[in-house]
Design an enzyme around this catalytic site. Structure first.
Site, short mmCIF file in Angstrom:
data_model
loop_
_atom_site.label_atom_id
_atom_site.label_comp_id
_atom_site.label_asym_id
_atom_site.label_seq_id
_atom_site.Cartn_x
_atom_site.Cartn_y
_atom_site.Cartn_z
N CYS A 1 -2.59 9.20 2.40
CA CYS A 1 -2.15 8.63 1.27
C CYS A 1 -3.28 8.93 0.11
O CYS A 1 -2.88 9.04 -1.06
CB CYS A 1 -1.98 7.24 1.17
SG CYS A 1 -3.21 6.40 2.09
N GLU B 1 1.21 -1.25 0.00
CA GLU B 1 0.05 0.07 0.07
C GLU B 1 1.14 1.05 0.00
O GLU B 1 1.46 1.51 1.13
CB GLU B 1 -0.86 0.00 1.24
CG GLU B 1 -1.71 -0.97 1.36
CD GLU B 1 -3.01 -1.07 0.48
OE1 GLU B 1 -3.21 -0.14 -0.15
OE2 GLU B 1 -3.93 -2.02 0.28
#
Ligand code: NAD
Length: 496
Positions: free
Chosen positions: A279, A245
């Site tokens: 993010c 990720e």
């Protein structure tokens, strides 16, 4: 002051062998917050051995038995919710109410939902003469960053434990104290020895030893692309399953029929969540060229909706971005804390300077230290216009409160082209008065999650990236799938 001297290995606190300690700072005042052990390769090996020993028993328990243990663990975490929120505010700098509702509220929801997700997995089925089984993938190493530290830990360890994997967690060295509290909760909940192990330290000191260890089956990593590549290469030497990720540079596409005032104010808000250290931050706001100067004006005034604050003494009446089941819309007014570290501040300020040097125009903010904040790693909420696609502020993940306005020629085709003009593919948003038109554009964007018109985050939908934002999915039942193996047993004809 938090002074911690032990790792949590094999169900007990194991005093670190080395006398070196890593120093953790409070980003709001730069004071020393405490110390954690600088773990060693030997300690990594000890944790892996404990997880290997615990695996057979844990994996062979029924879903109901493991659900019971997860529920006890969740209850012990809930008992520490206020302390976890305070700790995350102190180590990350997130404003207090944001810590309570998002930094802690979201991971608790993830833990809470595991038994339900486990009940949705098809654990065994017949395919002709075969029995197909889903089984725990083995020993998992979870490596996590600092920006939503407990959420990222929960997204990995809760499903991994639920399906029967045993885990070694290596939390970020910048925000390790919430993981300490998590280990205390695991201990109080009497997780079987070795099912969850927590080792503290740096990536180089302990993380890479865990990733390279031959007895580890799965590596689940969240962090920067640079580290993700290193982790991926190390893990590939022993053919491990790897989930990554990674970062993003996510576009927020305002189509020409959208309510500009509302969309730009929201767009500024969506780029500033957790001081831009998110993010999925929508860090590129795409507007039709003919509306650019209007968008600049709206954005410049919307910055006032995001005052800088001391995160522990958050101003009453300024709402943070919240997660709650009942939240219908993202608030456009919330306060910002500091960035997590001196390095992060330096990096973000450097990007702002480069943006100015490359010819982008500052609509708000800039590289200067915010007045009234002589201490702490604060950065002014900053907005650029006159950007071009080749500028580093447009191409690279900044991970700070910096928004780039980008102008497209007005057609949906050119908006899609510009949205996809990035090596990343983590998130995106589309705004239009016409939901069908927005959906058509959303389908063409190469990203793991796309939101339409203020639709809120769904913690039970799959989360992950396209392109260089990584691979694998977290959350919901997809989060459990990531830690399962599939076995086919071919059965002989009956009577043979
Ligand atoms: P980072 O890559 O510096 O560190 C992440 C973790 O990796 C830390 O625990 C660190 O100690 C460890 N690490 C570092 N070197 C290692 C090595 N050689 N071997 C093993 N482990 C190692 O990232 P960060 O600064 O903590 O986090 C910010 C980054 O994380 C941003 O790029 C952000 O986009 C990304 N992120 C992605 C997601 C997502 O879900 N896609 C979520 C949050 C953050």
């Amino acid at each position: 002051m938090y002074d911690r001297e032990s790792h949590y290995i094999g169900g007990r606190w194991v005093r670190a062998a080395k006398s070196d300690r890593l120093v953790v700072h409070n980003p709001a005042d730069e004071a020393v917050l405490g110390h954690v052990p600088a773990g060693t390769p030997d300690e990594a090996a000890l944790a892996v051995a404990a997880a290997v020993r615990a695996f057979d028993d844990w994996a062979s328990r029924s879903v109901a038995e493991r659900s019971e243990v997860i529920r006890r663990f969740t209850a012990c975490l809930k008992g520490r919710a206020a302390l976890l929120a305070k700790t995350i505010t102190e180590e990350v700098g997130s404003p207090a109410s944001f810590s309570a509702r998002v930094q802690v509220g979201l991971p608790l929801l993830t833990f809470d939902s595991q038994p339900t997700h486990a009940s949705e997995i098809v654990w065994h089925q017949r395919v002709g003469h075969s029995m197909v089984l889903r089984e725990a993938a083995g020993v998992v190493v979870a490596i996590t960053p600092w920006n939503y530290p407990l959420h990222q830990i929960a997204a990995k360890i809760a499903p991994a434990l639920m399906v029967g994997c045993t885990v070694i967690l290596k939390p970020s060295e910048l925000a390790p104290f919430n993981a300490y509290l998590l280990a205390e909760a695991a201990d109080e909940a009497e997780l079987p020895d070795g099912v969850l192990n927590v080792v503290f330290g740096t990536g180089a000191g302990v993380g890479s030893s865990l990733v390279a260890h031959p007895d580890v089956d799965v590596v689940s990593f969240t962090g920067s692309n640079e580290t993700g590549r290193i982790v991926s290469e190390l893990a590939s030497r022993s053919v491990k399953q790897v989930h990554l990720e990674l970062g993003g540079k996510s576009p927020n596409v305002v189509l020409d029929d959208a309510d500009l005032e509302q969309c730009v104010a929201e767009g500024v808000a969506r780029s500033m969540v957790n001081s831009g250290q998110t993010c999925t931050s929508l860090s590129r706001l795409l507007v039709p060229k003919r509306l650019l100067s209007q968008a600049e004006e709206i954005a410049a005034s919307a910055v006032a909706n995001h005052p800088l604050v001391d995160p522990s003494a958050e101003v009453e009446g300024i709402r943070p971005t919240v997660y709650s089941d009942k939240l219908a819309h993202l608030p456009t007014t919330f306060a910002l804390g500091p960035l997590v570290s001196a390095n992060q501040r330096e990096r973000v300020v450097d990007f702002i300077r480069r943006g100015v040097h490359d010819g982008a125009r500052l609509v708000a903010g800039g590289p200067q230290r915010p007045s009234g904040f002589d201490q702490g790693y604060y950065v002014l909420p900053t907005i650029f216009s006159n950007t071009t696609p080749d500028m580093s502020i447009v191409r690279e993940e900044i991970f700070g409160p910096v928004l780039c306005l980008q102008a497209y020629d007005g057609s949906d085709d050119s908006a899609v082209t510009m949205a996809n003009e990035t090596p990343y593919g983590l998130a995106a948003a589309v705004r239009s008065k016409d939901p069908e038109r927005a959906l058509a554009v959303a389908r063409r964007i190469r990203a793991g999650q796309v939101e339409i018109n203020q639709a809120r985050f769904n913690p039970f939908a799959p989360f992950g990236g396209f392109k260089q934002s990584g691979h694998g999915r977290e959350l919901g039942t997809w989060g459990l799938e990531a830690f399962l193996q599939t076995k086919s047993i071919q059965l002989p004809p009956s009577g043979s």
